[in-house]
Enzyme design. Structure first.
Site, PDB file in Angstrom:
ATOM      1  N   ASP A  66       0.832  -1.199   0.000  1.00 25.86           N
ATOM      2  CA  ASP A  66       0.000   0.000   0.000  1.00 25.86           C
ATOM      3  C   ASP A  66       0.864   1.245   0.000  1.00 25.86           C
ATOM      4  O   ASP A  66       2.094   1.183   0.131  1.00 25.86           O
ATOM      5  CB  ASP A  66      -0.934   0.003   1.217  1.00 25.86           C
ATOM      6  CG  ASP A  66      -0.270  -0.506   2.501  1.00 25.86           C
ATOM      7  OD1 ASP A  66       0.943  -0.263   2.669  1.00 25.86           O
ATOM      8  OD2 ASP A  66      -0.942  -1.123   3.334  1.00 25.86           O
ATOM      9  N   ASP A 135      -8.053  -3.122  14.329  1.00 28.41           N
ATOM     10  CA  ASP A 135      -9.425  -3.329  13.875  1.00 28.41           C
ATOM     11  C   ASP A 135      -9.532  -4.458  12.862  1.00 28.41           C
ATOM     12  O   ASP A 135     -10.561  -4.636  12.223  1.00 28.41           O
ATOM     13  CB  ASP A 135     -10.003  -2.036  13.281  1.00 28.41           C
ATOM     14  CG  ASP A 135      -9.218  -1.537  12.069  1.00 28.41           C
ATOM     15  OD1 ASP A 135      -8.225  -2.194  11.670  1.00 28.41           O
ATOM     16  OD2 ASP A 135      -9.581  -0.484  11.517  1.00 28.41           O
TER      17      ASP A 135
END
Length: 260
Positions: A66, A135
């Site tokens: 990314d 998360d």
């Protein structure tokens, strides 16, 4: 999915061993490279192997997961700069052998398509290193990401921005709100996935990854469907696992010939 529970230093050596064995078998292997704090021990171990002449990346290629959108080239928090500092400049990759998505591209959608094509043209990723967010995100696939997603533009959650603010001198206001990231479908095409997690802050994400239902709420759970996924966790990260004793037993009793 194989779950290995061990001290962090041992986990890093196990992952480095798997990469070194892959490069011995296939010097031109394609590696998927994660940034962040979790893989640092792996990269330290690989750099030491190269320095001692035991491993070489000279014929290998790499793709990062990314990149932030909008950080200027050379920004110290860009993942291009980070992976070069953490690994590329410490080993013997050939110039240009490691690529990442371009977060400064004028046409971000075209850049995402170009990056997907580059991975495919290289023959796909042989071994993908992953971390995991608190998360449950992998790469920048935040909760709610499609389990079949491809490389695309994503909006970062405030939790992810807060988690990453420590890397930016100006704190949270300097953390970009958007990124380019390989999708979950892209990651799932890697032939071997090695995820490493350390510390109690990752315990709930690891519990969901290993023992929870497959759900976009916890994106990493898609790895339960991967045919060759290895999850390396220390005691803190494993502290929420109901089947921790079983995972320890199976690892202690695995066949001597069986690699990660």
């Amino acid at each position: 999915m194989e779950v290995v529970i061990a001290p962090a230093a041992e986990l890093a050596e196990l992952a480095a061993d798997a990469i070194a064995e892959l490069l011995d078998r296939r010097p031109e292997a394609v590696l998927g490279l994660a940034t962040g704090s979790s893989p640092l021990g792996i990269y330290d171990a690989l750099a030491e192997r190269v320095a001692s002449g035991r491993t070489s990346f000279a014929a290998a290629h790499g793709f990062t997961l990314d990149e932030y959108v909008g950080l200027p080239a050379g920004h110290p928090c860009s993942y291009d700069a980070v992976i070069r500092a953490e690994l590329v400049d410490r080993v013997d990759f050939a110039p240009g052998a490691v690529r990442g998505p371009d977060g400064t591209a004028a046409d971000l959608l075209a850049e995402c398509s170009r990056y997907e094509a580059a991975i495919a043209d290289a023959g796909g990723v042989d071994l993908q290193i992953l971390g995991i967010g608190t998360d449950g995100h992998i790469a920048f696939n935040e909760p709610g990401s499609s389990l079949a997603s491809r490389t695309r533009v994503k909006t970062l959650t405030e939790q992810t921005r807060r988690d990453n603010a420590r890397f930016f001198d100006g704190g949270l206001p300097e953390v970009p709100r958007h990124c380019l990231t390989q999708g979950l479908g892209t990651i799932m095409e890697a032939r071997h996935v090695v995820l490493i997690a350390r510390g109690e802050a990752k315990a709930e994400a690891v519990r969901q990854l290993v023992e929870g239902p497959i759900s976009t709420r916890w994106p990493a759970t898609v790895l339960q469907l991967h045919p060759h996924a290895t999850v390396l966790v220390d005691e803190g990260a494993a502290s929420g696992l109901e089947l921790a004793s079983y995972f320890r037993w199976t690892y202690d009793n695995k066949p001597a010939w069986q690699r990660l």
